[in-house]
Scaffold this motif. Structure first.
Motif, PDB file in Angstrom:
ATOM      1  N   SER A  17      44.573  68.518  -8.291  1.00  0.00           N
ATOM      2  CA  SER A  17      43.689  68.773  -7.153  1.00  0.00           C
ATOM      3  C   SER A  17      42.340  68.082  -7.341  1.00  0.00           C
ATOM      4  O   SER A  17      41.748  67.599  -6.378  1.00  0.00           O
ATOM      5  CB  SER A  17      43.492  70.279  -6.978  1.00  0.00           C
ATOM      6  N   LYS A  18      41.860  68.015  -8.584  1.00  0.00           N
ATOM      7  CA  LYS A  18      40.591  67.348  -8.835  1.00  0.00           C
ATOM      8  C   LYS A  18      40.707  65.844  -8.610  1.00  0.00           C
ATOM      9  O   LYS A  18      39.774  65.208  -8.122  1.00  0.00           O
ATOM     10  CB  LYS A  18      40.110  67.646 -10.247  1.00  0.00           C
ATOM     11  N   LEU A  19      41.857  65.266  -8.972  1.00  0.00           N
ATOM     12  CA  LEU A  19      42.059  63.837  -8.710  1.00  0.00           C
ATOM     13  C   LEU A  19      42.085  63.577  -7.211  1.00  0.00           C
ATOM     14  O   LEU A  19      41.493  62.608  -6.725  1.00  0.00           O
ATOM     15  CB  LEU A  19      43.350  63.360  -9.367  1.00  0.00           C
ATOM     16  N   LYS A  20      42.781  64.449  -6.466  1.00  0.00           N
ATOM     17  CA  LYS A  20      42.819  64.287  -5.011  1.00  0.00           C
ATOM     18  C   LYS A  20      41.430  64.489  -4.417  1.00  0.00           C
ATOM     19  O   LYS A  20      41.046  63.811  -3.462  1.00  0.00           O
ATOM     20  CB  LYS A  20      43.801  65.291  -4.392  1.00  0.00           C
ATOM     21  N   MET A  21      40.684  65.435  -4.992  1.00  0.00           N
ATOM     22  CA  MET A  21      39.317  65.668  -4.506  1.00  0.00           C
ATOM     23  C   MET A  21      38.442  64.443  -4.749  1.00  0.00           C
ATOM     24  O   MET A  21      37.648  64.053  -3.891  1.00  0.00           O
ATOM     25  CB  MET A  21      38.712  66.894  -5.193  1.00  0.00           C
ATOM     26  N   PHE A  22      38.594  63.842  -5.930  1.00  0.00           N
ATOM     27  CA  PHE A  22      37.820  62.626  -6.206  1.00  0.00           C
ATOM     28  C   PHE A  22      38.234  61.511  -5.252  1.00  0.00           C
ATOM     29  O   PHE A  22      37.383  60.761  -4.762  1.00  0.00           O
ATOM     30  CB  PHE A  22      38.030  62.171  -7.655  1.00  0.00           C
ATOM     31  N   LEU A  23      39.537  61.393  -4.983  1.00  0.00           N
ATOM     32  CA  LEU A  23      40.016  60.365  -4.058  1.00  0.00           C
ATOM     33  C   LEU A  23      39.394  60.561  -2.684  1.00  0.00           C
ATOM     34  O   LEU A  23      38.968  59.591  -2.037  1.00  0.00           O
ATOM     35  CB  LEU A  23      41.544  60.416  -3.978  1.00  0.00           C
TER      36      LEU A  23
END
Length: 670
Positions: A17-23
């Protein structure tokens, strides 16, 4: 055991979820930065007219963004990977907002905009003192009064725009290199092209919003609210019109600051996407952090900088790619920056219409091309060599299509005394023009003020006075001039404010030009993602952030800064009539030789881009012999993930060693 699996699954979901949030956050950052950039490019003509400066100086102001960027790009690209990348990006967004705010300040510090005119909107329009009157006097003549000339020094307010653009460039510095390297470090290698394609899509949505905002602002008078627009004698199609350029910069400032907020809540590092199920992931992550801290203390943060620079400098594919980028950026920066001016001058459109058409016709095809390019790379698992071929041959196709633009053109506007005689015969532009004739020699008309009118004979004149008009009816933009002795017609001679329209044939040519431009934009964007993959995969993983930064640095220094300046100077050389300030000095250009302008706008980029195919072909040849380090790293990761499923205990050990084994060694061990 159940607790451990639950803990790992929770950690995996959180990291994903954090990777998607950064994206999502980095995509929004690309939207905000490209929104500001596209708005700035679209407002160049308005800034040129507001401050009465030549196009070459406007080009310098536009290139100042690159100056701010290159001041920090190398250091941010290298040291940024050692620091907290999301926070660095967030700080950059805030600085961009500050730069946009600085650019809007001159509007609040200057007096109201005054355009040159022979008609006094504040005086008694019925007096006809601005028309042809023998032995009379003309109002609003250029004056040599030193006090008036001193007052116009306030036009140096453009320095605020210059400084603001430099600050915006400094703020944008960390977004591209740190954002792309963050995605490359923590995303699966097969997902990376798709993610970058999504980010680049955000980089298209931003310009689309920016162009629509610019189109709206360009159609609103700069001092609307403080002047009565009904008294204006110019329309948005007039080259003296200045839109509300300052308003959009305030909006851009707010958007940039809001975009910065999410980055301050994102982690410094994440586990590699797809490896979250490894039982030792949390432990290994902590160990990696500890080793990184120990390495910093022991060797210092700059230990690898010079070795990385040497490695990149000795990488022939990387250096050739930089050469190609510099050449092509010289072409594209010029075409993108001055495209609104080209449509204005070539096809007779207003700034607002030109900006709107660019947004509608060009940006959607680019957005679609980026997405399709990323999907193709992911779906067919395109190798670096295949990506290089795709990028090269698609670019060649788009380059050949560019030449059709030379065929969709319009003729110069016929302006009597500049490129047409009073008899309606085209005259040599460089033989020296004479704005006076027997029909107006006794009218005591100013010869330099640009206040064009269109006669009912289809010809344009520098002013109603020079057209020999003796009377007028109506107010403001609806004013009609009558009894014009220089307008030779069978009936009553009359004229209206503004240049004559270029006709329906020119409108059709504009449609053809926009369709060609849309096709070229789609093909170019389709080739962009494969080309960018070549850049990323021709470097070692630890060199990517510095490599992207150095690539950006070179394009800024050798293309972004000088290109608008020399291109603007070449455009100035095609000017047929300069605006006149109160003290008699030249202001902004009012009309260009559209034929020469076209050859410069289309021909110079074509020559530059043609020369870039030589190093591109050399890269294709080198790729047959060289084994790229980026391919090594990505294939090693994929191979490890596959084998872990069948040989858990053995591959745990192999995965820990895979960071120091090359591809062949890893295959042998497995």
């Amino acid at each position: 055991m159940g607790e451990t699996e639950k803990r790992i699954e929770t950690h995996r979901i959180r990291c994903l979820s954090k990777l998607k949030m950064f994206l999502l956050a980095i995509t929004c950052a690309f939207v905000s930065k490209t929104l500001s950039g596209s708005y700035m490019n679209s407002m160049l003509t308005q800034i040129e007219r507001q401050f009465n400066i030549p196009t070459s100086l406007v080009g310098f102001i536009n290139g100042s963004f690159e100056i701010g960027n290159l001041l920090l790009i190398i250091f941010v690209s290298y040291f940024g990977t050692k620091l907290h990348r999301p926070i660095m990006i967030g700080i950059g967004c805030v600085v961009m907002g500050l730069g946009c705010f600085l650019k809007s300040l001159p509007h609040f510090l200057m007096n109201q905009y005054e355009y040159e005119s022979t008609v006094s909107v504040s005086g008694n329009l019925s007096s006809n003192s601005f028309l042809c009157m023998e032995n009379g006097t003309q109002i609003l003549r250029p004056t040599q009064d030193p006090s008036e000339c001193t007052k116009e020094v306030k036009s140096l307010m453009w320095v605020y725009v210059l400084v603001g653009n430099i600050v915006r460039g400094m703020g944008e510095t960390p977004i591209l290199p740190l954002g792309i390297s963050y995605i490359e470090d923590f995303a699966k290698s097969e997902n990376s092209p798709l993610y970058i394609g999504l980010i680049e899509t955000g980089a298209i949505i931003g310009p689309l919003i920016g162009l629509l905002l610019a189109s709206f602002c360009a159609n609103v008078y700069v001092d609307t609210g403080s002047v009565n627009t009904d008294d204006l004698t110019i329309t948005p199609t007039d080259t003296r019109w200045v839109g509300a350029w300052w308003f959009g910069f305030l909006i851009c400032a707010g958007v940039n600051v809001l975009t910065a907020i999410p980055f301050f809540f994102l982690p410094k590092t994440l586990p590699k996407e797809g490896l979250e199920n490894n039982a030792d992931i949390i432990k290994n992550e902590n160990e990696d952090k500890q080793r990184e801290e120990d390495k910093k203390e022991k060797y210092g943060i700059t230990k690898d900088f010079l070795p990385f620079m040497k490695s990149l400098s000795c990488n022939p594919i990387y250096m050739l790619f930089i050469l190609i980028s510099v050449i092509q950026f010289n072409a594209f920066v010029n075409m993108i920056s001055f495209m609104p001016k080209y449509i204005e001058q070539q096809y007779g459109k207003s700034s607002s219409d030109a900006i709107f058409l660019i947004g509608i016709y060009n940006l959607p095809p680019i957005c679609i091309g980026y997405i399709i390019g990323g999907l193709i790379m992911k779906k067919f698992k395109i190798t670096v060599k295949q990506a290089a071929h795709i990028g090269c041959w698609l670019s060649l196709l788009e380059y050949l299509l560019h030449f059709l633009s030379f065929l969709v053109t319009c003729e110069n506007s016929s302006v009597v005394g500049i490129n047409t005689s009073y008899e309606g015969i085209p005259q040599d532009l460089y033989m020296g023009n004479n704005v006076f004739a027997n029909c107006n020699v006794d009218c005591n008309c100013p010869s330099k003020i640009w206040d064009p009118v269109c006669g009912n004979n289809g010809l344009s004149y520098l002013s109603a006075c020079l057209a020999g008009c003796e009377t007028s009816i109506g107010m403001g933009i609806n004013m009609v001039f009558q009894n014009c002795s220089c307008i030779q017609t069978s009936g009553n001679s009359s004229a209206v404010l503004g240049l004559c329209d270029k006709g329906p044939d020119c409108s059709m040519m504009l449609q053809y030009f926009l369709i060609l431009s849309a096709m070229s934009s789609f093909i170019y964007s389709l080739a962009a993602i494969p080309g960018y993959m070549v850049l990323l995969r021709c470097m070692k993983s630890e060199e990517k952030s510095l490599g992207v930064g150095l690539h950006t640095f070179c394009t800024r220094v050798f293309a972004g800064i000088p290109a608008p300046i020399y291109f603007g100077a070449l455009m100035d050389s095609t000017c047929l009539h300069w605006g006149t300030l109160k003290c008699g000095e030249s202001g902004a250009c009012r009309i260009y030789d559209s034929t020469t302008f076209r050859y410069i706008y289309l021909g110079l980029p074509a020559a530059l881009r043609g020369s870039s195919f030589v190093p591109a072909l050399i890269i294709l040849i080198l790729l047959r012999k060289y084994h790229l380090p980026g391919e090594n790293a990505s294939s090693g990761t994929e191979l490890t993930e596959t084998k872990v499923k069948g040989k858990k205990n053995e591959c745990k050990d192999m995965y820990q060693k895979s960071t120091v084994l090359n591809d062949d060694e890893l295959k042998t061990k497995l």
